[in-house]
Scaffold this active site. Structure first.
Site, PDB file in Angstrom:
ATOM      1  N   HIS A 249       9.578   6.626  12.693  1.00  0.00           N
ATOM      2  CA  HIS A 249       8.189   7.071  12.919  1.00  0.00           C
ATOM      3  C   HIS A 249       7.823   7.020  14.394  1.00  0.00           C
ATOM      4  O   HIS A 249       6.698   6.654  14.740  1.00  0.00           O
ATOM      5  CB  HIS A 249       7.224   6.195  12.115  1.00  0.00           C
ATOM      6  N   ASP A 310       9.352   0.902   8.885  1.00  0.00           N
ATOM      7  CA  ASP A 310       9.519   1.573   7.592  1.00  0.00           C
ATOM      8  C   ASP A 310      10.227   2.913   7.739  1.00  0.00           C
ATOM      9  O   ASP A 310      10.263   3.506   8.813  1.00  0.00           O
ATOM     10  CB  ASP A 310       8.154   1.804   6.940  1.00  0.00           C
ATOM     11  N   GLU A 311      10.794   3.333   6.632  1.00  0.00           N
ATOM     12  CA  GLU A 311      11.328   4.685   6.475  1.00  0.00           C
ATOM     13  C   GLU A 311      12.226   5.140   7.624  1.00  0.00           C
ATOM     14  O   GLU A 311      12.027   6.213   8.199  1.00  0.00           O
ATOM     15  CB  GLU A 311      10.163   5.685   6.300  1.00  0.00           C
ATOM     16  N   VAL A 312      13.180   4.311   7.956  1.00  0.00           N
ATOM     17  CA  VAL A 312      14.188   4.710   8.949  1.00  0.00           C
ATOM     18  C   VAL A 312      15.250   5.495   8.203  1.00  0.00           C
ATOM     19  O   VAL A 312      16.072   4.909   7.496  1.00  0.00           O
ATOM     20  CB  VAL A 312      14.783   3.453   9.621  1.00  0.00           C
ATOM     21  N   GLU A 362      11.005  -2.936   4.693  1.00  0.00           N
ATOM     22  CA  GLU A 362      12.363  -2.696   5.155  1.00  0.00           C
ATOM     23  C   GLU A 362      12.856  -3.701   6.188  1.00  0.00           C
ATOM     24  O   GLU A 362      14.046  -3.774   6.472  1.00  0.00           O
ATOM     25  CB  GLU A 362      12.475  -1.278   5.739  1.00  0.00           C
TER      26      GLU A 362
END
Lengths: 677, 677
Positions: A249, A310-312, A362
């Protein structure tokens, strides 16, 4: 069979009614409330006195309290000098210069017919108690008054926050300030400021000016504005925790500083997807972050610092041979290990700056120290797993207010439920609270208030009030009252809808348009994303029906309740039927009034089928009632046709949902069942 | 006979309709408007370019223009670099550092389907033209757009003001600023700031700090705030003229400086009456005023300075032997001569400070130089008399917006009408314009906007537009549009009513309360004063129905129009009758819904008979329609009873008027006339 079922429902209904008797419009409900006799009149003579500890911050709060009470009641106070104070405030001690997690927020508030007394160990508790007092004040047949009551109150969780994403759509300081006022009113104590994401970097760095210079559309907060907002929040008992989301992000970082990224670039703010990630294998990355975090650690005084995490998605890491070589060379198994390595390095930098790391699910990894806090968008199971390993946690799963859920659905989510319920008392202490999340893909400064409020208040109650405060009917009654109070505080969650409907209509008479807007809700979850087809244009106008309407329709909920009452009465409740008929008639007749307007403006053209569907539902419901009144089952052909119509009406049109389709369908089905008279 | 009359009415109606065809929603209407073909789309690519003269002030205005256009349309503009500008602005010259009376405000604005061009001799004209452009933009079936048009515009009068009294009720700077925004939107160019009166002195004097220190309730403007407001007004092309009302209306001066007064004192701000007057016979008075005016002349840069001068009742002069001796010693005939002497002394002080004196009618006296300006609350006759003597004048008679007149009544008042119409062209030039007056006995910061707006816009049109722009139907259509624009500008004239009704109701569902509020208006003229019985308490809450409702009821006007249409059709217009029935039914049935609420709150209890009356009117009107439909005259006894009921309903209740009583009475009378079918 039907009679029996109806009997059960009636019993349940009366239970709910019993619990929702005329009550104090407090939200969050205090830990202990004992009603007394009589009431304290609030009139021009109302006065406040402070004894014990006080400082400029408390004096300011008392001033704001009086201003707000004056706004709510319309009374310009003119206390008589020498008279006994109406409200006596006493704090034993002051507050910490930088508000700490778990700082004492307790207070006691006693109201009698002759005066009120608010005492607290610290001035922070006074802040909370003053908000309770404001909510106590109601209009009565004899004047404004606070009912006699004894309240002893303290929060269930020490961390009660709201995340506001200012990256996808920039939200100016004045809009944030009014939302801080709202947060203070419902005793929330953390603003989680999501300051960077792929679409924009919003906090000025003097060390790395290209972060905002190239990583934003020119809209960002100066350090002066940030300090000002933090002071504003502190005055209201709210901690401000910055989030700079890395290593994923983080596309906005790379416009100015492409060497930080794991891919080749070039990058633009407009692109979709979440692929661009920081490169955790280069020492230069850490040198950059050392300087950046040192700067931000000074700017944001709170002990906690959120690094996202998050969301890597790892695609850039997979595609980068040097990074893959680094992974193998260091004996790591996968990208998750690489992120853990990154987080460990990051954690050391934060520790050097006296900050505790917060991150999303995460970041949880056994190599990180137990001091870190894990914020869970995944659920209580994730929180429980962390707690079992000794990590503190925050719940945000179930509190994503951008998903357009009804208040009741958020209200039902408890940090201690499900997997967390079976934790030991020691482990449970690690669950610090939670945060609602206002992600900003679909909000502007104009409509953000209505996306956050009033629903945010029920999450605030979940995090402050005892776990057994969960009666839904009571919640909605109190939520309505809070919603009004918030408008007097300057929030625009109700007034903005009127502005937006007026804009869409281009005319002052929007009676018929309101009838339609009152019964629709935005599509839920991520369905608007799916409908968007392709990357979201974050600079497109948000001026459609979906942007104007409330996330939850009070009218539809009320109508649905009426239908339940009617059904449960065995179709005998004539008062309910009359009200149902009234609504159905309004809807049936509305389209004729509305169609001429819908054709005139491009912003309403997509709502033509919506309005037609509402009219059809009105007609179908009225016919169903006629069949029910006659006691004869409706013909099969009619039923089939109407059910298909209702099915159609339940599908999204123009990205909104007609929330009265389901209860009308229920009436149609009931009318086609065998006669009951 | 009836047929004949109806025929005439029909003819008149169609005339009105012809004049009010779909039109540009401009107010004030420009001097010359020529419609073209096509329209200029307003979308995200919309861009502005400035050529010719520009400075920081113009740049700021262009920025505000874009912000406001963005608010109105909800479009975040993202012009493409290199593209031709959508709106080209060109001013030949800048403005005066201190705006002058009669400074050039003219502009030309051309809009075609490919672009718009705004040119003006000075940047002041650009300001006016940009407001016209904002009003041109409308929502259409294909998007927002400005219709193709060629406008050549300049004002009819150079002095177009609004007086805001901040003495009786203090109005904070932010409320004044939003009203300045509103004034700029309708091209008003003077804020007449009524800064002192009996009830409060509101401008900080550093030389005489007790003026506000003892002469106010602590609410006043600092000199910094005053400078800030003047700059804010200047940016919007508005002059700020201070009024310090002397020698009458000056009680607030005497709390701190009793030696200025002609009586013994002591004085309080709370007392009623207007007896306390300055002592014009003592030299110390002039020494004081010399210093005070020197200070204020620096603070307020405008060339004009208002000294009030109205309503000097002379009782203190009569009762003061020393003053009477002075009058005789100087060969004066009466108190009027003494006031003229005072004004001459004052005029010299003002002249020394390079200020021109403005005052109310009473200052007119042949001993004063012709440079002074007389503001008339008495009428055009007074203006004409002054002009014949060579004095300039301003009209405020007929523009007292605190008297709660309908917009049409103010609109009909023309400075050049009546006695002024027969002046020579040279004398007519002495009539500089006019000012609306917002006296503040009955307003608070909460409801002041709805007292001023939108009605103020029609006075603005009277003073800007050609004299023959006077079609009332067109005015109301355009006024509605302006009213919406003003809410987008941040004015609260509509939203405040919702807040106030919510406060009165103490609940979020105010549907039935709105039905009642929509058809009532405050009592007119000074009737509220008469009802107040005794001195007004300027610190009492203003939170009743009379304070919340609009000065003019759109619903009642619309209903009255419907009844006229129906009557003029010979009771044959079925569409009109259906709408009339619809309204009457709503009103008849409203009381049952509203009564439970009215009993619950002290602020609504006085409205119980009002709501009952409305229900009775609804029932009476419906019965009248039934008789008319049957073509049989209603019975005499019924008629007598209903007419008496309507007479009763026309009387003020709770200080408000049920504006639908008269048209219902008309229906009742019609139904009792002989059959017509």
């Amino acid at each position: 069979m039907r009679t029996y079922v109806a009997g059960i429902f009636l019993f349940l209904t009366s239970l709910v009614v019993a619990q929702s008797q005329p009550q104090l419009n407090l939200m969050p409900m205090p830990a202990s409330v004992q009603s007394g006799a009589g009431q304290l009149p609030i009139n021009q003579a109302f006065s406040v006195a402070v004894t014990g500890f006080h400082d400029a911050s408390l004096d300011g709060e008392v001033q704001r309290f009086q201003t707000q009470l004056s706004r709510q009641t319309g009374i310009p106070f003119r206390p008589k000098s020498g008279a006994a104070p109406s409200l006596q405030i006493h704090a034993d001690h002051g507050r910490q210069a930088v508000q700490r997690l778990g700082e004492d927020e307790s207070y006691e508030l006693t109201v009698t017919d002759s005066g009120a007394k608010l005492t607290a160990p610290t001035t922070l508790g006074v802040l909370r108690g003053l908000q309770t007092f404001l909510q106590l004040v109601q209009i009565t047949p004899t004047g404004f008054a606070a009912p006699a009551v004894t309240i002893k109150d303290q929060p269930r969780f020490p961390w009660r926050g709201t995340l506001i994403d200012v990256s996808r759509h920039f939200i100016p300081i004045d809009a944030l300030k009014r939302n801080l006022d709202g947060m203070a009113a419902v005793k929330l104590n953390v603003l989680h400021w999501h300051l960077s994401d792929d679409q924009g970097f919003r906090a000025e760095s003097k060390v790395f000016p290209k972060l905002t210079g190239m990583g934003s559309d020119g809209m960002f907060y100066t350090q002066g504005e940030i300090r000002d907002l933090i002071a504003y929040a502190h005055d209201r008992g709210i901690r401000v925790i910055p989030e700079f989301d890395i290593p994923g992000h983080s596309r906005s970082w790379f416009l100015g500083y492409p060497a930080l990224s794991s891919g080749a670039g070039p990058y633009t703010l407009e692109g979709g997807g979440i692929d661009p990630i920081m490169d955790p294998t280069r020492e230069e990355t850490y040198k950059f972050l050392e300087k950046f975090i040192a700067e931000m650690a000074k700017l944001f005084p709170d002990a906690y610092f959120h690094i996202g995490g998050d969301e890597v998605d790892g695609k850039q890491w997979d595609a980068n041979a040097k990074i893959q070589a680094f992974i193998h060379a260091h004996g790591m198994k996968n990208n998750q290990d690489l992120q853990a390595y990154f987080n460990q390095r990051l954690q050391k930098i934060l520790a050097k700056n006296h900050k505790t790391m917060v991150g999303w699910d995460e970041i949880l990894h056994p190599d990180l120290p137990k001091t870190i806090v894990v914020q869970s968008w995944r659920g209580q199971q994730s929180l429980a797993a962390a707690a079992k390993q000794g990590y503190s946690g925050l719940l945000s799963f179930g509190y994503y207010i951008d998903l357009m859920w009804p208040a009741a659905r958020h209200y039902a989510v408890d940090p201690m439920a499900d997997a967390a319920a079976s934790l030991t008392p020691e482990q449970q202490k690690l669950i610090l609270g939670g945060e609602s999340c206002q992600w900003a893909e679909w909000v502007t400064p104009e409509n953000i208030d209505s996306h956050i409020w009033p629903r945010n208040a029920v999450i605030a109650e979940r995090l402050w009030s005892p776990q057994d405060v969960k009666d839904v009917a009571s919640m909605y009654t109190r939520l309505n009252a809070v919603s009004l109070d918030l408008e007097f505080l300057g929030l625009t969650h109700r007034s903005a809808r009127m502005h937006m409907l007026h804009r869409m209509a281009g005319t002052s008479d929007i009676t018929a348009l309101r009838v339609l807007a009152d019964v629709v809700e935005p599509v839920k979850d991520y369905n608007r994303w799916s409908d968007a087809k392709g990357p979201i244009d974050f600079h497109a106008p948000l001026t459609r029906m979906i942007d104007a309407v409330y996330p939850e329709s009070d009218v539809a909920r009320h109508f649905s309740d009426l239908v339940q009452t009617f059904v449960q009465s065995g179709y005998k409740d004539q008062a309910a039927e009359a009200q149902i008929r009234n609504w159905l008639t309004i809807w049936r007749d509305n389209d004729v009034k509305l169609q001429p307007l819908l054709g005139q403006t491009f912003l309403l053209q997509e709502d033509v089928p919506l309005s037609q569907s509402l009219a059809a539902l009105g007609a179908a419901g009225l016919q169903a009632l006629d069949y029910l009144d006659k006691g004869q089952p409706a013909p099969d052909a009619w039923k089939t046709q109407q059910l298909s119509l209702a099915d159609q009406a339940k599908k999204p049109m123009a990205d909104v949902l007609l929330m009265v389709a389901a209860p009308v369908q229920q009436l149609v089905e009931a009318s086609a069942a065998s006669g009951h008279n």
